[in-house]
Scaffold this motif. Sequence first.
Motif, PDB file in Angstrom:
ATOM      1  N   GLY A  23       0.707  -1.361  -0.035  1.00 40.80           N
ATOM      2  CA  GLY A  23      -0.057   0.017  -0.016  1.00 40.80           C
ATOM      3  C   GLY A  23       0.878   1.353  -0.069  1.00 40.80           C
ATOM      4  N   GLU A  24       1.912   1.575   0.737  1.00 42.54           N
ATOM      5  CA  GLU A  24       2.862   2.446   0.774  1.00 42.54           C
ATOM      6  C   GLU A  24       3.514   2.564  -0.627  1.00 42.54           C
ATOM      7  OE1 GLU A  24       5.380   1.779   4.100  1.00 42.54           O
ATOM      8  OE2 GLU A  24       3.955   1.979   5.635  1.00 42.54           O
ATOM      9  N   LEU A  25       4.050   1.467  -1.157  1.00 43.53           N
ATOM     10  CA  LEU A  25       4.724   1.485  -2.461  1.00 43.53           C
ATOM     11  C   LEU A  25       3.896   2.327  -3.516  1.00 43.53           C
ATOM     12  CD1 LEU A  25       6.715  -1.615  -2.383  1.00 43.53           C
ATOM     13  CD2 LEU A  25       7.778   0.693  -1.794  1.00 43.53           C
ATOM     14  N   ASN A  26       2.413   1.722  -3.599  1.00 43.22           N
ATOM     15  CA  ASN A  26       1.617   1.970  -4.631  1.00 43.22           C
ATOM     16  C   ASN A  26       0.976   3.332  -4.335  1.00 43.22           C
ATOM     17  OD1 ASN A  26      -0.086   1.933  -6.858  1.00 43.22           O
ATOM     18  ND2 ASN A  26      -1.369   0.546  -5.865  1.00 43.22           N
ATOM     19  N   GLY A  27       0.928   3.832  -2.990  1.00 42.47           N
ATOM     20  CA  GLY A  27       0.570   5.047  -2.814  1.00 42.47           C
ATOM     21  C   GLY A  27      -0.830   5.396  -2.807  1.00 42.47           C
ATOM     22  N   ASN A  28      -1.591   4.099  -3.019  1.00 38.99           N
ATOM     23  CA  ASN A  28      -2.947   4.098  -3.171  1.00 38.99           C
ATOM     24  C   ASN A  28      -3.596   2.529  -2.582  1.00 38.99           C
ATOM     25  OD1 ASN A  28      -5.878   4.498  -3.385  1.00 38.99           O
ATOM     26  ND2 ASN A  28      -5.483   4.479  -5.559  1.00 38.99           N
ATOM     27  N   LEU A  29      -3.912   2.474  -1.549  1.00 37.87           N
ATOM     28  CA  LEU A  29      -4.247   1.127  -1.085  1.00 37.87           C
ATOM     29  C   LEU A  29      -5.963   1.202  -0.994  1.00 37.87           C
ATOM     30  CD1 LEU A  29      -3.504  -1.752   0.066  1.00 37.87           C
ATOM     31  CD2 LEU A  29      -3.459  -0.542   2.505  1.00 37.87           C
ATOM     32  N   TYR A  30      -6.437   0.441  -2.140  1.00 32.12           N
ATOM     33  CA  TYR A  30      -7.821   0.450  -2.022  1.00 32.12           C
ATOM     34  C   TYR A  30      -8.571   1.840  -2.306  1.00 32.12           C
ATOM     35  CZ  TYR A  30      -6.613  -4.488  -1.096  1.00 32.12           C
ATOM     36  OH  TYR A  30      -6.195  -5.596  -1.197  1.00 32.12           O
ATOM     37  N   GLY A  31      -7.949   2.924  -2.998  1.00 27.65           N
ATOM     38  CA  GLY A  31      -8.553   4.164  -2.763  1.00 27.65           C
ATOM     39  C   GLY A  31      -8.612   4.773  -1.696  1.00 27.65           C
ATOM     40  N   THR A  32      -7.646   4.709  -0.764  1.00 26.38           N
ATOM     41  CA  THR A  32      -7.780   5.411   0.476  1.00 26.38           C
ATOM     42  C   THR A  32      -7.303   6.856   0.312  1.00 26.38           C
ATOM     43  OG1 THR A  32      -5.403   4.585   0.905  1.00 26.38           O
ATOM     44  CG2 THR A  32      -7.335   3.596   1.973  1.00 26.38           C
ATOM     45  N   ASP A  33      -6.596   7.284  -0.705  1.00 27.31           N
ATOM     46  CA  ASP A  33      -6.162   8.528  -1.161  1.00 27.31           C
ATOM     47  C   ASP A  33      -7.155   9.402  -2.029  1.00 27.31           C
ATOM     48  OD1 ASP A  33      -5.211   7.322  -3.378  1.00 27.31           O
ATOM     49  OD2 ASP A  33      -3.518   8.499  -3.466  1.00 27.31           O
ATOM     50  N   PHE A  34      -8.358   8.520  -1.977  1.00 23.86           N
ATOM     51  CA  PHE A  34      -9.328   9.419  -3.127  1.00 23.86           C
ATOM     52  C   PHE A  34      -9.474  10.814  -2.766  1.00 23.86           C
ATOM     53  CE2 PHE A  34     -13.765  10.249  -4.116  1.00 23.86           C
ATOM     54  CZ  PHE A  34     -13.828  10.251  -5.269  1.00 23.86           C
ATOM     55  N   GLU A  35      -9.861  11.094  -1.384  1.00 22.92           N
ATOM     56  CA  GLU A  35     -10.003  12.539  -1.051  1.00 22.92           C
ATOM     57  C   GLU A  35      -8.978  13.617  -1.425  1.00 22.92           C
ATOM     58  OE1 GLU A  35      -9.857  10.026   1.253  1.00 22.92           O
ATOM     59  OE2 GLU A  35     -11.971   9.554   1.493  1.00 22.92           O
ATOM     60  N   ALA A  36      -7.537  13.109  -1.644  1.00 18.84           N
ATOM     61  CA  ALA A  36      -6.546  14.071  -1.996  1.00 18.84           C
ATOM     62  C   ALA A  36      -6.921  14.470  -3.483  1.00 18.84           C
ATOM     63  CB  ALA A  36      -5.258  13.138  -1.755  1.00 18.84           C
ATOM     64  N   HIS A  37      -7.336  13.610  -4.321  1.00 21.05           N
ATOM     65  CA  HIS A  37      -7.425  14.221  -5.582  1.00 21.05           C
ATOM     66  C   HIS A  37      -8.905  14.738  -6.148  1.00 21.05           C
ATOM     67  CE1 HIS A  37      -3.912  11.851  -6.152  1.00 21.05           C
ATOM     68  NE2 HIS A  37      -4.467  10.624  -5.978  1.00 21.05           N
ATOM     69  N   VAL A  38      -9.750  14.967  -4.979  1.00 25.82           N
ATOM     70  CA  VAL A  38     -10.964  15.768  -5.233  1.00 25.82           C
ATOM     71  C   VAL A  38     -10.998  17.238  -4.863  1.00 25.82           C
ATOM     72  CG1 VAL A  38     -13.364  15.682  -4.634  1.00 25.82           C
ATOM     73  CG2 VAL A  38     -12.212  13.565  -4.669  1.00 25.82           C
ATOM     74  N   GLN A  39     -11.535  17.886  -6.001  1.00 27.84           N
ATOM     75  CA  GLN A  39     -11.559  19.313  -5.568  1.00 27.84           C
ATOM     76  C   GLN A  39     -12.997  19.944  -5.514  1.00 27.84           C
ATOM     77  OE1 GLN A  39      -9.089  21.459  -5.304  1.00 27.84           O
ATOM     78  NE2 GLN A  39     -10.493  23.166  -5.105  1.00 27.84           N
ATOM     79  N   SER A  40     -13.185  20.461  -4.431  1.00 22.47           N
ATOM     80  CA  SER A  40     -14.573  20.770  -4.265  1.00 22.47           C
ATOM     81  C   SER A  40     -15.145  21.977  -4.947  1.00 22.47           C
ATOM     82  CB  SER A  40     -15.019  20.916  -2.817  1.00 22.47           C
ATOM     83  OG  SER A  40     -16.109  21.343  -2.567  1.00 22.47           O
ATOM     84  N   THR A  41     -16.412  21.898  -5.479  1.00 16.84           N
ATOM     85  CA  THR A  41     -16.642  23.212  -6.375  1.00 16.84           C
ATOM     86  C   THR A  41     -17.729  23.884  -5.500  1.00 16.84           C
ATOM     87  OG1 THR A  41     -18.802  21.598  -7.310  1.00 16.84           O
ATOM     88  CG2 THR A  41     -16.572  21.715  -8.379  1.00 16.84           C
ATOM     89  N   ARG A  42     -17.823  23.718  -4.226  1.00 18.43           N
ATOM     90  CA  ARG A  42     -19.073  24.311  -3.502  1.00 18.43           C
ATOM     91  C   ARG A  42     -18.240  24.869  -2.185  1.00 18.43           C
ATOM     92  NH1 ARG A  42     -23.933  20.866  -2.254  1.00 18.43           N
ATOM     93  NH2 ARG A  42     -24.531  22.732  -1.581  1.00 18.43           N
TER      94      ARG A  42
END
Length: 98
Positions: A23-42
């Motif tokens: 998980g550390e090597l991949n940087g994304n263990l089952y989508g755990t860093d999904f929030e890091a790539h989301v930009q809010s519009t509101r």
Amino acid sequence: MNTARILSIAAVAAFASIGAQAGELNGNLYGTDFEAHVQSTRSSTDVRAEGQKALPNFAKGPVADYAARTTSNLDRAAVRSDALVAIRAHQIATGERS
């Protein structure tokens, strides 16, 4: 018996550490860093205002309305005594088995 237990614990620990490293090597263990790539519009104030507006209607529904209309003619002591009788008759699950 103790050797088998120690080996099984060691195997579980090894698999857990391999999974954590993957998980550390991949940087994304089952989508755990999904929030890091989301930009809010509101803005947060808009979201809070919408939540406050919806709050009075949150608890309304068929179950809540039915429960609100239901009246009881029993007092607290009567309910507690009925509960004790039901527990002693094993009609209510208690303890860790419930």
